[in-house]
Design an enzyme around this catalytic site. Sequence first.
Site, PDB file in Angstrom:
ATOM      1  N   GLU A 116      52.035  45.838  40.659  1.00 38.67           N
ATOM      2  CA  GLU A 116      53.065  45.098  41.373  1.00 38.67           C
ATOM      3  C   GLU A 116      54.037  44.436  40.398  1.00 38.67           C
ATOM      4  OE1 GLU A 116      50.768  44.177  45.514  1.00 38.67           O
ATOM      5  OE2 GLU A 116      50.668  42.631  43.998  1.00 38.67           O
ATOM      6  N   CYS A 129      59.113  39.448  37.150  1.00 34.72           N
ATOM      7  CA  CYS A 129      57.742  39.212  36.713  1.00 34.72           C
ATOM      8  C   CYS A 129      57.081  40.588  36.560  1.00 34.72           C
ATOM      9  CB  CYS A 129      57.047  38.361  37.771  1.00 34.72           C
ATOM     10  SG  CYS A 129      55.378  37.952  37.322  1.00 34.72           S
ATOM     11  N   CYS A 136      42.932  43.453  35.466  1.00 35.78           N
ATOM     12  CA  CYS A 136      42.802  42.645  34.249  1.00 35.78           C
ATOM     13  C   CYS A 136      41.330  42.652  33.863  1.00 35.78           C
ATOM     14  CB  CYS A 136      43.275  41.210  34.518  1.00 35.78           C
ATOM     15  SG  CYS A 136      43.318  40.170  33.056  1.00 35.78           S
ATOM     16  N   CYS A 140      39.481  35.238  35.374  1.00 37.70           N
ATOM     17  CA  CYS A 140      39.781  33.840  35.699  1.00 37.70           C
ATOM     18  C   CYS A 140      39.462  33.651  37.185  1.00 37.70           C
ATOM     19  CB  CYS A 140      41.235  33.526  35.392  1.00 37.70           C
ATOM     20  SG  CYS A 140      41.633  33.858  33.667  1.00 37.70           S
ATOM     21  N   CYS A 143      42.163  33.589  40.071  1.00 35.30           N
ATOM     22  CA  CYS A 143      43.236  34.596  40.033  1.00 35.30           C
ATOM     23  C   CYS A 143      42.828  35.858  40.790  1.00 35.30           C
ATOM     24  CB  CYS A 143      43.564  34.933  38.575  1.00 35.30           C
ATOM     25  SG  CYS A 143      44.713  36.294  38.398  1.00 35.30           S
ATOM     26  N   CYS A 369      52.477  33.618  42.084  1.00 41.23           N
ATOM     27  CA  CYS A 369      51.629  33.700  40.892  1.00 41.23           C
ATOM     28  C   CYS A 369      50.178  33.894  41.265  1.00 41.23           C
ATOM     29  CB  CYS A 369      51.631  32.377  40.144  1.00 41.23           C
ATOM     30  SG  CYS A 369      53.081  31.985  39.317  1.00 41.23           S
TER      31      CYS A 369
HETATM   32  N1  SAH Z   1      47.266  37.112  32.233  1.00 42.57           N
HETATM   33  C1  SAH Z   1      48.297  36.232  31.875  1.00 42.57           C
HETATM   34  C2  SAH Z   1      49.559  36.416  32.687  1.00 42.57           C
HETATM   35  C3  SAH Z   1      49.439  36.661  34.174  1.00 42.57           C
HETATM   36  S1  SAH Z   1      49.049  35.337  35.247  1.00 42.57           S
HETATM   37  C4  SAH Z   1      47.820  34.814  31.956  1.00 42.57           C
HETATM   38  O1  SAH Z   1      46.756  34.568  32.482  1.00 42.57           O
HETATM   39  O2  SAH Z   1      48.524  33.936  31.455  1.00 42.57           O
HETATM   40  C5  SAH Z   1      50.492  34.283  35.351  1.00 42.57           C
HETATM   41  C6  SAH Z   1      50.126  32.816  35.653  1.00 42.57           C
HETATM   42  O3  SAH Z   1      49.676  32.631  37.012  1.00 42.57           O
HETATM   43  C7  SAH Z   1      48.997  32.319  34.772  1.00 42.57           C
HETATM   44  O4  SAH Z   1      49.254  31.023  34.308  1.00 42.57           O
HETATM   45  C8  SAH Z   1      47.841  32.306  35.718  1.00 42.57           C
HETATM   46  O5  SAH Z   1      46.836  31.466  35.271  1.00 42.57           O
HETATM   47  C9  SAH Z   1      48.489  31.848  36.998  1.00 42.57           C
HETATM   48  N2  SAH Z   1      47.704  32.114  38.196  1.00 42.57           N
HETATM   49  C10 SAH Z   1      46.771  33.060  38.388  1.00 42.57           C
HETATM   50  N3  SAH Z   1      46.275  32.987  39.641  1.00 42.57           N
HETATM   51  C11 SAH Z   1      46.918  31.978  40.264  1.00 42.57           C
HETATM   52  C12 SAH Z   1      46.875  31.445  41.588  1.00 42.57           C
HETATM   53  N4  SAH Z   1      46.082  31.971  42.498  1.00 42.57           N
HETATM   54  N5  SAH Z   1      47.696  30.421  41.884  1.00 42.57           N
HETATM   55  C13 SAH Z   1      48.550  29.939  40.949  1.00 42.57           C
HETATM   56  N6  SAH Z   1      48.644  30.405  39.703  1.00 42.57           N
HETATM   57  C14 SAH Z   1      47.837  31.416  39.361  1.00 42.57           C
HETATM   58 FE1  SF4 Z   2      43.891  38.075  33.956  1.00 45.56          FE
HETATM   59 FE2  SF4 Z   2      44.546  36.591  36.066  1.00 45.56          FE
HETATM   60 FE3  SF4 Z   2      43.211  35.501  34.040  1.00 45.56          FE
HETATM   61 FE4  SF4 Z   2      45.784  36.175  33.741  1.00 45.56          FE
HETATM   62  S1  SF4 Z   2      44.989  34.616  35.115  1.00 45.56           S
HETATM   63  S2  SF4 Z   2      44.089  36.573  32.300  1.00 45.56           S
HETATM   64  S3  SF4 Z   2      45.878  38.032  35.005  1.00 45.56           S
HETATM   65  S4  SF4 Z   2      42.456  37.142  35.364  1.00 45.56           S
END
Ligand code: SAH
Ligand code: SF4
Length: 394
Positions: A116, A129, A136, A140, A143, A369
């Site tokens: 996406e 974006c 991934c 996390c 996420c 995000c």
């Molecule tokens: N993998 C990279 C970039 C992608 S995520 C990283 O983790 O930085 C982009 C941002 O969105 C990151 O700061 C991530 O922690 C945040 N993010 C992920 N899931 C989210 C959610 N459900 N609500 C708000 N922010 C989120």
């Molecule tokens: Fe991967 Fe989501 Fe963690 Fe970013 S926030 S490193 S996309 S699992």
Amino acid sequence: MTAKAPITQDVMTLPRTLAQEGRVNLVGMTRDQMRDALVAMGTPERQAKMRVGQIWQWIYQWGVRDFAAMTNLAKAYRAQLAEHFVIEIPELVSRQLSTDGTRKYLVRIAGGHEVEVVYIPEEGRGTLCVSSQVGCTLTCSFCHTGTQKLVRNLTAGEIVGQIMMARDDLGEWPEPGAPKDETRLLSNVVLMGMGEPLYNFENVRDAMKIAMDGEGISLSRRRITLSTSGVVPEIARTAREIGCLLAVSFHATTDEVRDKLVPINRRWNIETLLDVLREYPKVSNSERITFEYVMLDGVNDSDEDARRLVRLIAGIPAKINLIPFNEWPGAPYRRSSNNRIRAFADIIYKAGYASPIRTPRGEDIMAACGQLKSATERARKSKREIEAESGLSR
Ligand code: SAH
Ligand code: SF4
């Protein structure tokens, strides 16, 4: 009266099979790689560098995909190029338009995988974006992408191709030869889509070099932000070899909590991460580092957290981006209340840091995000697995 609803469209494109017929895709090649490819095709060595510049302009400045249209090259040379190469970008499968103007694209890459891409229009600018991986490898716990098992690194062509696809959709390729347009619909790129960009370093670097090159997409390095969860050994390298702006998914102020939210913290903890971040602005000559901080109700959002955060980042030129948690089906957290987020922001602001609260965009189409995940992806983790990884047991 009908309520405004998001729009989904299926986009039909021609089947792309050319690369499978043995022709090589030029999109995503570094200058050196393209030079070598042109020489191998028979381009005289002394001309090759100039040809690369010309071809880059056609591909990246004017969005041309057909060698026949490259009118400053001799006809026979154009035919020769068409025999050996293709100009291919990921295939657009569907486009969803949010009521707030955000566009979410689903694109298909080689092998049938889907990622996406999100376009966010703002006053006087527009941010794309971009994704760097399918899914991934990290998990996390807040996420959505982290719940997707399947992973493959995107190639440099597939990464820069997302920018080209969006420019196609926005209809903003200038006429060949036209002066560079300074106000662009697509003016900024953030590597904040699916994937951890620093686990796909070379491809991300090569793609961003094309995005920043004056004969490439021509975006200033200050208009590109790479977001990482904290892959410490690659951060200094990002400064040296890419030099774009950096955002770090910080999200917690103690190792205990960060271990659960951002499990890579077990490998490189907060102190190790901060050490390398202190060096970043010096090495990359860039401005402030953005600390991303997702606001999770009762998990990381206390006044004490805010004060600890300020103490931790002391001395680092920083901006703290507070992200209200975006929910997704089965998510084990809730968004902090608006009052809590404001109180947290206030403490940071009073300590002298900019602390913008990121407005969720495109929520109605799951484009905000952390909500990205290919809808067609079938191999998903169960809710139980997600909760077990986040250390929550309910
Ligand atoms: N993998 C990279 C970039 C992608 S995520 C990283 O983790 O930085 C982009 C941002 O969105 C990151 O700061 C991530 O922690 C945040 N993010 C992920 N899931 C989210 C959610 N459900 N609500 C708000 N922010 C989120
Ligand atoms: Fe991967 Fe989501 Fe963690 Fe970013 S926030 S490193 S996309 S699992």
